[in-house]
Enzyme design. Sequence first.
Site, PDB file in Angstrom:
ATOM      1  N   ALA A  30      37.479  -3.976  46.593  1.00 49.08           N
ATOM      2  CA  ALA A  30      38.450  -4.622  45.994  1.00 49.08           C
ATOM      3  C   ALA A  30      38.174  -4.973  44.230  1.00 49.08           C
ATOM      4  O   ALA A  30      38.823  -5.271  43.589  1.00 49.08           O
ATOM      5  CB  ALA A  30      39.783  -5.185  46.646  1.00 49.08           C
ATOM      6  N   GLY A  34      35.417  -7.708  36.445  1.00 49.28           N
ATOM      7  CA  GLY A  34      34.406  -8.237  36.937  1.00 49.28           C
ATOM      8  C   GLY A  34      33.277  -7.860  38.316  1.00 49.28           C
ATOM      9  O   GLY A  34      32.766  -9.114  37.531  1.00 49.28           O
ATOM     10  N   HIS A  35      34.313  -7.447  38.845  1.00 51.91           N
ATOM     11  CA  HIS A  35      32.634  -7.173  39.676  1.00 51.91           C
ATOM     12  C   HIS A  35      31.861  -6.421  38.909  1.00 51.91           C
ATOM     13  O   HIS A  35      30.264  -6.233  38.487  1.00 51.91           O
ATOM     14  CB  HIS A  35      33.242  -6.277  41.228  1.00 51.91           C
ATOM     15  CG  HIS A  35      34.407  -7.464  41.721  1.00 51.91           C
ATOM     16  ND1 HIS A  35      34.772  -6.499  41.995  1.00 51.91           N
ATOM     17  CD2 HIS A  35      33.660  -8.395  42.692  1.00 51.91           C
ATOM     18  CE1 HIS A  35      36.150  -7.750  42.473  1.00 51.91           C
ATOM     19  NE2 HIS A  35      35.125  -8.723  42.730  1.00 51.91           N
TER      20      HIS A  35
HETATM   21  P1  AMP Z   1      34.911 -11.209  45.414  1.00 56.38           P
HETATM   22  O1  AMP Z   1      34.859  -9.746  45.675  1.00 56.38           O
HETATM   23  O2  AMP Z   1      36.203 -12.127  45.076  1.00 56.38           O
HETATM   24  O3  AMP Z   1      34.117 -12.489  46.579  1.00 56.38           O
HETATM   25  O4  AMP Z   1      34.048 -11.244  44.147  1.00 56.38           O
HETATM   26  C1  AMP Z   1      32.967 -10.819  44.171  1.00 56.38           C
HETATM   27  C2  AMP Z   1      31.850 -11.094  42.726  1.00 56.38           C
HETATM   28  O5  AMP Z   1      32.522 -10.992  42.051  1.00 56.38           O
HETATM   29  C3  AMP Z   1      31.596 -13.001  43.352  1.00 56.38           C
HETATM   30  O6  AMP Z   1      30.289 -13.942  42.922  1.00 56.38           O
HETATM   31  C4  AMP Z   1      32.792 -13.387  42.017  1.00 56.38           C
HETATM   32  O7  AMP Z   1      32.560 -15.507  41.787  1.00 56.38           O
HETATM   33  C5  AMP Z   1      32.377 -12.266  41.136  1.00 56.38           C
HETATM   34  N1  AMP Z   1      34.298 -12.850  39.978  1.00 56.38           N
HETATM   35  C6  AMP Z   1      35.096 -11.889  40.716  1.00 56.38           C
HETATM   36  N2  AMP Z   1      36.219 -11.853  39.858  1.00 56.38           N
HETATM   37  C7  AMP Z   1      35.128 -12.090  38.798  1.00 56.38           C
HETATM   38  C8  AMP Z   1      35.722 -11.967  37.459  1.00 56.38           C
HETATM   39  N3  AMP Z   1      36.706 -12.615  37.181  1.00 56.38           N
HETATM   40  N4  AMP Z   1      34.623 -12.226  36.430  1.00 56.38           N
HETATM   41  C9  AMP Z   1      33.504 -12.536  36.933  1.00 56.38           C
HETATM   42  N5  AMP Z   1      32.663 -12.688  37.920  1.00 56.38           N
HETATM   43  C10 AMP Z   1      33.968 -12.306  39.013  1.00 56.38           C
END
Ligand code: AMP
Length: 277
Positions: A30, A34-35
């Site tokens: 998803a 950020g990713h």
């Molecule tokens: P997730 O898919 O939510 O497990 O996140 C995967 C990676 O993306 C993790 O290292 C999160 O900290 C990073 N991440 C998620 N949202 C953000 C954001 N808004 N800004 C920076 N990194 C993010």
Amino acid sequence: MTTLVHTRDDLASVLDEAAGEIAVVMTMGALHEGHRQLMRVARERSAFVVVTIFVNPLQFGPGEDYEKYPRTLDEDLAACRAEGVPVVFAPSRDDVYPHGAPSITMQPGPLGDILEGASRPGHFSGMLTVVEKLLLLTRAGVAYFGEKDYQQLALIRRMARDLELPVEIRGVPTVREPDGLALSSRNRYLSADQRRSALALSRALREGATHTDPESVLATAHKILAGEPEVRVDYLALTGADLAAAPVEGPARLLVAARVGTTRLIDNVPLTLRKGA
Ligand code: AMP
């Protein structure tokens, strides 16, 4: 060109051909900006980047959103292509855990008991276990994680240090919407009204961080959160930058977790405390 692989054997074949240091960006899919920022930073600094996409059942508690977590592989792949990521590893549950749920797992220690750990028992153990596995499977020399999940980042750094993992852990600042909302895959659960209410989280942190004494920081943030009845605060915490007790002065972190409707959101910001300010 982006190569999509689903199995650990196919990943190994692709990595056998990789030249130079391998960087990994681990995600649950998803994908959002950020990713994508993590991917960009990784691509700027490392020759070869692997993005993993895996919704890890081990880090979801009973009643959490494992089943309904958004799974959008086609769009995610398009995002990875647009960022020039050479390899995407999107394994199945059985490929990551071929012997079923592991009987030996990572234990986060005391840092795993506070904040998110207090609200989500087992979450950090499941998270660290899959991070350790994915670090080995991707042969990463460097791994990028977002400050958005600040406690997660701190625990991964600690795991790498305490267990001598041959990997450098790098943090990337949180990416936000223009109105301040921290980007999250879970934001898509929010209705328009809930999204408006959710803005109180980033506003509370931003306004709180304009102060430099702990009482004013917390009182300001509390007041903003209390003014939004749809926001049910789980915790608002002021800590040191390492998540230990807040210092009297110097670098600190202000963190919040709250439910808006049934959606649980987290956010945090850096700030600097000054004695006698
Ligand atoms: P997730 O898919 O939510 O497990 O996140 C995967 C990676 O993306 C993790 O290292 C999160 O900290 C990073 N991440 C998620 N949202 C953000 C954001 N808004 N800004 C920076 N990194 C993010």
